[in-house]
Design a protein around this motif. Structure first.
Motif, PDB file in Angstrom:
ATOM      1  N   THR A  91     -10.222  10.749 -19.574  1.00  0.00           N
ATOM      2  CA  THR A  91     -10.240  10.990 -18.669  1.00  0.00           C
ATOM      3  C   THR A  91      -8.262  11.076 -18.659  1.00  0.00           C
ATOM      4  OG1 THR A  91     -11.372  10.692 -17.728  1.00  0.00           O
ATOM      5  CG2 THR A  91      -9.742  11.912 -15.547  1.00  0.00           C
ATOM      6  N   LEU A 106      -5.467  14.372 -18.512  1.00  0.00           N
ATOM      7  CA  LEU A 106      -4.536  14.732 -17.816  1.00  0.00           C
ATOM      8  C   LEU A 106      -2.338  14.461 -18.336  1.00  0.00           C
ATOM      9  CD1 LEU A 106      -5.617  12.058 -14.824  1.00  0.00           C
ATOM     10  CD2 LEU A 106      -5.858  14.615 -14.629  1.00  0.00           C
ATOM     11  N   ARG A 145      -0.269  17.860 -18.380  1.00  0.00           N
ATOM     12  CA  ARG A 145       1.117  17.295 -17.806  1.00  0.00           C
ATOM     13  C   ARG A 145       2.031  17.730 -18.989  1.00  0.00           C
ATOM     14  NH1 ARG A 145       2.988  12.968 -13.807  1.00  0.00           N
ATOM     15  NH2 ARG A 145       1.271  14.532 -13.183  1.00  0.00           N
TER      16      ARG A 145
END
Length: 84
Positions: free
Chosen positions: A33, A37, A41
């Motif tokens: 996870t 992320l 980004r």
């Protein structure tokens, strides 16, 4: 060793193994996870897709006829190569 001691050691080993697997899978999910992320980004935004060509009018059947010719030729060639 008595049967009860053996059973207790077996249960302790089972609990240790299941706990280890649970912790490993939890760490795996969390790391996946976090990496997802991070990639979202840092990755650049996808470019907007420009249409390759203008859409043809609904009444124009030349694209459909050309497509049928191409599919028919491919089917004919496939059947020639794969005869029984």
């Amino acid at each position: 060793m008595l049967d009860t001691e053996l059973m207790q050691e077996g249960l302790a080993l089972m609990a240790f193994g299941m706990g280890f697997v649970f912790v490993f899978l939890t760490v795996l999910v969390l790391s996946t996870t976090l990496m997802s992320l991070l990639v979202r980004r840092l990755a650049p935004a996808p470019a907007a897709d420009a249409p390759a060509r203008a859409a043809s009018p609904a009444g124009d059947g030349s694209d459909n006829q050309e497509l049928m010719v191409v599919i028919s030729a491919a089917l004919h060639r496939y059947r020639q190569r794969h005869r029984r």
